[in-house]
Design a protein around this motif. Structure first.
Motif, PDB file in Angstrom:
ATOM      1  N   CYS A  19       0.831  -1.210   0.000  1.00 18.59           N
ATOM      2  CA  CYS A  19       0.000   0.000   0.000  1.00 18.59           C
ATOM      3  C   CYS A  19       0.864   1.258   0.000  1.00 18.59           C
ATOM      4  CB  CYS A  19      -0.934  -0.008   1.207  1.00 18.59           C
ATOM      5  SG  CYS A  19      -2.238  -1.268   1.132  1.00 18.59           S
ATOM      6  N   TYR A  77       3.922   1.479  -1.117  1.00 18.92           N
ATOM      7  CA  TYR A  77       4.557   1.554  -2.438  1.00 18.92           C
ATOM      8  C   TYR A  77       3.592   2.061  -3.499  1.00 18.92           C
ATOM      9  CZ  TYR A  77       6.412  -0.011  -6.903  1.00 18.92           C
ATOM     10  OH  TYR A  77       6.824  -0.061  -8.227  1.00 18.92           O
ATOM     11  N   ALA A  78       2.342   1.587  -3.458  1.00 19.21           N
ATOM     12  CA  ALA A  78       1.353   1.987  -4.460  1.00 19.21           C
ATOM     13  C   ALA A  78       1.074   3.484  -4.405  1.00 19.21           C
ATOM     14  CB  ALA A  78       0.057   1.209  -4.252  1.00 19.21           C
ATOM     15  N   THR A 126       4.821   5.436  -5.398  1.00 20.43           N
ATOM     16  CA  THR A 126       5.450   5.270  -6.705  1.00 20.43           C
ATOM     17  C   THR A 126       4.819   6.179  -7.749  1.00 20.43           C
ATOM     18  OG1 THR A 126       6.039   3.660  -8.419  1.00 20.43           O
ATOM     19  CG2 THR A 126       3.905   3.376  -7.340  1.00 20.43           C
ATOM     20  N   TYR A 128       0.273   1.818 -12.392  1.00 19.49           N
ATOM     21  CA  TYR A 128      -0.035   0.419 -12.654  1.00 19.49           C
ATOM     22  C   TYR A 128      -1.423   0.248 -13.265  1.00 19.49           C
ATOM     23  CZ  TYR A 128       4.079  -1.232 -10.122  1.00 19.49           C
ATOM     24  OH  TYR A 128       5.374  -1.495  -9.735  1.00 19.49           O
ATOM     25  N   THR A 129      -2.319   1.213 -13.046  1.00 19.37           N
ATOM     26  CA  THR A 129      -3.668   1.090 -13.601  1.00 19.37           C
ATOM     27  C   THR A 129      -3.671   1.223 -15.115  1.00 19.37           C
ATOM     28  OG1 THR A 129      -4.112   3.475 -13.370  1.00 19.37           O
ATOM     29  CG2 THR A 129      -4.620   2.058 -11.490  1.00 19.37           C
ATOM     30  N   ILE A 142      -1.834  -3.489  -5.752  1.00 21.98           N
ATOM     31  CA  ILE A 142      -1.243  -2.199  -6.106  1.00 21.98           C
ATOM     32  C   ILE A 142      -2.150  -1.438  -7.071  1.00 21.98           C
ATOM     33  CG2 ILE A 142       0.719  -1.073  -7.236  1.00 21.98           C
ATOM     34  CD1 ILE A 142       2.485  -3.330  -6.219  1.00 21.98           C
ATOM     35  N   CYS A 143      -2.661  -2.123  -8.072  1.00 22.89           N
ATOM     36  CA  CYS A 143      -3.551  -1.482  -9.057  1.00 22.89           C
ATOM     37  C   CYS A 143      -4.807  -0.946  -8.389  1.00 22.89           C
ATOM     38  CB  CYS A 143      -3.924  -2.474 -10.153  1.00 22.89           C
ATOM     39  SG  CYS A 143      -2.568  -2.974 -11.216  1.00 22.89           S
ATOM     40  N   GLN A 172      -4.106   2.153  -6.211  1.00 22.44           N
ATOM     41  CA  GLN A 172      -3.923   3.374  -6.988  1.00 22.44           C
ATOM     42  C   GLN A 172      -5.242   3.889  -7.554  1.00 22.44           C
ATOM     43  OE1 GLN A 172      -0.880   2.669  -9.950  1.00 22.44           O
ATOM     44  NE2 GLN A 172       0.768   3.066  -8.493  1.00 22.44           N
ATOM     45  N   ARG A 187      -3.783   9.064 -12.221  1.00 25.15           N
ATOM     46  CA  ARG A 187      -3.910   7.660 -12.592  1.00 25.15           C
ATOM     47  C   ARG A 187      -4.862   7.525 -13.767  1.00 25.15           C
ATOM     48  NH1 ARG A 187       0.502   6.268  -9.709  1.00 25.15           N
ATOM     49  NH2 ARG A 187       0.282   6.831  -7.507  1.00 25.15           N
TER      50      ARG A 187
END
Length: 272
Positions: A170, A172-173, A176, A180-181, A226-227, A230, A237
């Motif tokens: 969480c 990191y998401a 960063t 990732y989405t 992660i996705c 975000q 995003r």
């Protein structure tokens, strides 16, 4: 478990081309937001959604609501798992009443399908919270039953590892800069892999339950978490959840955490 998605469709109405006089008037008119809306260039729905996503107050309220619901779900599930792992009469009762587990599994699937597919259910209060509570209860019952069949030390270790891993993912998401989405092709590939493995589990259970495949599924589960994180936190995003989808957002994160916990539990079980 497969990844959850909502596909939203929008009907586009085509406006007939303007006449020559209208075209000149349009070109001479100022290009403000109201003018663009009146001429069908930008829809009011799009502007409202854009303002909602850009408003930090609404976004933070949405995030707090989602994580508040998720925290209650996880704490309840943890309590149920602890009872099933350490209370022997509960273990014996669930192992002697397999029909109850089967009913919980059927209800769990039905409620999950209803929340994902029926927009009015997941957005209408308090029906959405009742369905989410029912799903959490049945999932906790299933996880508790599975935990009662394993060594309690393995279960506690899996809970601890999952907690640390989820918190790290969480953070990191959120921190960063990589979106990732936007990796739609990768997400679709991972979904197909999980579906294929789910089907193969009926014919090749030893292969699907092997350590390399379980590690691969754990990696995919972390990627999904992660996705989804975000898409909930928002920002710059590609995919962001609507603030009205707080129940769906909490459900998505809950399923991600449960998926990771199950895979870690299977990995630790092999070394026990």
């Amino acid at each position: 478990m497969s990844r959850l998605y909502i596909l939203k469709f929008k009907i586009v109405f085509f406006i007939p081309p303007p006449t020559e006089n209208e075209s000149q008037a349009t070109n001479s008119a100022p290009k403000d937001g109201k003018h663009l809306i009146e001429n069908g260039i930008i829809t009011q729905d799009l502007i409202i959604k854009s303002n909602v996503f850009e408003d930090p107050t609404i976004r933070m309220g949405f995030v707090r609501k989602v994580f508040g619901i998720l925290l209650v779900q996880l704490l309840f599930t943890l309590v149920v798992i602890a009872i099933f792992a350490y209370h022997q009469p509960t273990k014996d009762f669930m192992q002697d009443n397999f029909l109850l587990v089967l009913v919980a599994m059927i209800v769990n699937i039905m409620v999950l399908t209803t929340i994902v597919c029926v927009e009015n259910v997941r957005r209408k209060h308090p029906v959405n919270l009742i369905c989410l509570a029912l799903y959490t209860f049945t999932m906790s019952l299933l996880l508790g039953t599975a935990s009662s069949l394993m060594d309690s030390n393995v279960v506690i270790s899996a809970v601890a590892i999952t907690t640390v891993l989820v918190i790290a993912l969480c953070i990191y998401a959120v921190q960063t800069k990589y979106d990732y989405t936007a990796a739609g092709g990768v997400i679709l590939t991972f979904v197909i892999i999980l579906l294929v493995l789910s089907v193969c589990g009926f014919w090749m259970p030893d292969f699907v339950d092997s350590l390399p495949i379980t590690c691969l599924c754990t990696f995919i589960g972390c990627f999904f978490l992660i996705c989804d994180m975000q898409s909930i936190v928002g920002g710059n995003r590609s995919e962001q959840l609507d603030p009205e989808e707080y129940v769906f957002a909490a459900l998505t994160l809950y399923v991600d955490v449960v998926r990771i916990f199950i895979y870690i539990l299977r990995i630790l079980q092999k070394f026990n």
